[in-house]
Design an enzyme around this catalytic site. Structure first.
Site, PDB file in Angstrom:
ATOM      1  N   GLU A  75       0.811  -1.228   0.000  1.00  0.00           N
ATOM      2  CA  GLU A  75       0.000   0.000   0.000  1.00  0.00           C
ATOM      3  C   GLU A  75       0.837   1.266   0.000  1.00  0.00           C
ATOM      4  O   GLU A  75       0.950   1.955   1.020  1.00  0.00           O
ATOM      5  CB  GLU A  75      -0.934   0.009   1.215  1.00  0.00           C
ATOM      6  CG  GLU A  75      -1.894  -1.149   1.255  1.00  0.00           C
ATOM      7  CD  GLU A  75      -2.963  -1.003   2.333  1.00  0.00           C
ATOM      8  OE1 GLU A  75      -2.833  -0.115   3.187  1.00  0.00           O
ATOM      9  OE2 GLU A  75      -3.925  -1.772   2.309  1.00  0.00           O
TER      10      GLU A  75
ATOM     11  N   GLU B  81      -5.370  -8.741   1.038  1.00  0.00           N
ATOM     12  CA  GLU B  81      -6.031  -8.398   2.300  1.00  0.00           C
ATOM     13  C   GLU B  81      -7.495  -8.113   2.039  1.00  0.00           C
ATOM     14  O   GLU B  81      -7.861  -7.503   1.034  1.00  0.00           O
ATOM     15  CB  GLU B  81      -5.459  -7.109   2.932  1.00  0.00           C
ATOM     16  CG  GLU B  81      -4.131  -7.259   3.599  1.00  0.00           C
ATOM     17  CD  GLU B  81      -3.669  -5.960   4.268  1.00  0.00           C
ATOM     18  OE1 GLU B  81      -4.523  -5.160   4.704  1.00  0.00           O
ATOM     19  OE2 GLU B  81      -2.449  -5.761   4.341  1.00  0.00           O
TER      20      GLU B  81
END
Ligand code: GBH
Length: 452
Positions: free
Chosen positions: A171, A358
């Protein structure tokens, strides 16, 4: 009538597993020569983290990893996404290597494999060595990408005989914009747009080095990709006009990361909007950044609704106040994100393999009097998302795997220990682990390769 139940079955060889990150579970923040990370520093600044919680002990996974893998295996997991702590390997980010840190991950990876679980390793999940921040300004400076290159070489050479699935960075937006732009995450700075754009560029350079390291030292069968948390857009109605608007919104919102990676250049739209705030780069940077990868990892939580506005232009809708969230207030209940996220990257960038690295739900769970943790809310949340993932696969989107965030409750960054994403309850006082209702349910999903 006769009831004819048909389970929503996933493709053969679909990958199921759990995801976690070093800093959030290991604890032992100053043990065996580990250096400070920017999160160790940030957590000690008053008012930055809920309740002033630090990463010092966390789930003490550093000591308990064998037990944790035994429980994970018992609950039926065959894959586990973990991360390596850069400051354990290089306490100062660069220079002297810490052999005790290298040895720790040898033991950890061996124990994981011994438990019958395939490791998927993230090279960087936010715990930047503090010294790189102090000396170079962290992600503001390309010397941090150079340091990352050495670190990536080291870990791929050390573990590449056993680790075949690599993720470069987790991320990018969270450790660039949120760290240097709005100060929500470490190092907690509020700097200009130009600086923020530059941190993105440095991160992309590091990503390129991660790929290079795997190609150079990863050995046979090694694969590598990025984990991105792309902004995801859900067409308000599944009509051609709204679908097209959602596509345009996706391209614009994710231009900083996905355009350079998949097209080898910053888009003219992005450069025009950035103007003099555009990142400075060197010849060859974009070739390096756009090295081919083997898959894209996507962390999927929220999607935003979009419709075709004036002249078809995307109009992003705000969430109305009553829109359902988890206890993590930022986390909306938008299962369609798990349909539109993968579909968007497959359609726009031709991505051939997507792994959901995720997805999960954060609640303030507490055990019942009998010790049971009845997180029916989490079970439902994940189940609804999985139905949309199944739909994307049915429609031909190449999703190859799913990693639930997370195995056990852990350090939820600026939200501290209050917000729990685990399907296993962590009692932080005793380090006792208790599988929640959702864990038992997910065991069946993995076992039957179907939504149960
Ligand atoms: C992931 O980030 C992380 O990879 C993982 O470490 C983390 O534990 C997990 O998700 C659960 O949070 O306050 O409205 O500006 C999730 C992405 C992006 C979620 C920033 C929180 C803040 C939204 N995060 N977001 S807001």
């Amino acid at each position: 009538m006769s009831i004819n139940t048909k389970p929503l079955t996933f493709p053969k060889n679909f990958i199921w597993g759990y995801a976690a990150a070093a800093a959030q579970i290991e604890g032992a923040a100053f043990t065996d020569g580990k250096g400070w990370s920017i999160w160790d520093t940030f957590a000690r600044e008053p008012g930055k983290v809920h309740n002033g919680d630090t990463l010092d002990v966390a789930c003490n996974h550093y000591k308990l990893f064998k037990k944790d893998f035994a429980l994970m295996a018992k609950l039926g997991a065959k894959n586990y996404r973990l991360s390596i702590s850069w400051p354990r390997i290089y306490p100062n980010g660069t220079g002297e290597i810490n052999q005790k840190g290298v040895d720790f991950y040898n033991r950890l990876i061996d124990a994981c494999i011994d438990a019958g679980i395939t490791p998927w390793v993230t090279m960087f999940h936010w715990d930047l060595p503090q010294q790189l921040e102090t000396d170079f300004g962290g992600w503001r400076d390309r010397r941090t990408a150079d340091a990352f290159a050495t670190y990536a070489d080291t870990i791929v050479q050390a573990y590449g005989d056993r680790v075949k699935n690599w993720i470069t960075l987790n991320e990018i937006v969270c450790f660039t914009r949120l760290g240097y732009g709005n100060g929500q995450k470490a190092p907690g700075l509020k700097l200009s747009d130009q600086v923020v754009n530059q941190t993105f560029h440095t991160a992309l350079l590091a990503h390129g080095h991660g790929i290079r390291a795997v190609r150079e030292f990863g050995g046979k069968g090694a694969r590598v990709g990025l984990t991105d948390n792309s902004e995801i857009y859900i067409p308000l109605t599944e009509t051609p006009a709204d679908i097209e608007a959602a596509k345009q919104a996706f391209v614009t919102a994710n231009a900083r990361v996905l355009e350079p990676i998949y097209r080898g250049k910053y888009s003219s739209e992005y450069l025009r909007e950035a103007g003099s705030d555009a990142p400075v780069f060197e010849p060859g940077d974009l070739e390096h950044i756009s090295r081919p990868t083997d898959f894209l990892g996507m962390n999927v939580y929220n999607g935003q609704f979009v419709r075709a506005g004036k002249r078809g232009r995307p109009e992003v809708l705000p969430y109305p106040p009553s829109f359902p969230t988890a206890d993590a207030a930022w986390l909306r209940h938008t299962p369609q994100a798990l349909y539109w996220g993968p579909r968007s990257v497959a359609e726009i960038y031709g991505v051939k393999a997507v792994y959901i690295t995720e997805n999960g739900a954060g609640y303030f769970d507490e055990p019942e009097e009998n010790g049971e943790v009845l997180d029916l809310h989490r079970r439902d949340y994940v189940r609804n998302y999985l139905c949309e993932l199944h739909r994307s696969i049915r429609d031909g989107v190449p999703v190859k795997g799913y990693f639930l965030w997370s195995f056990m409750d852990n350090y939820e960054w600026e939200d501290g220990y209050r917000c729990r994403f685990g399907v296993v309850y962590t009692d932080y006082a005793t380090q006792k682990r208790t599988p929640k209702a959702s864990a038992h349910w997910y065991t069946e999903v993995m076992k039957q390769n179907a939504i149960v």
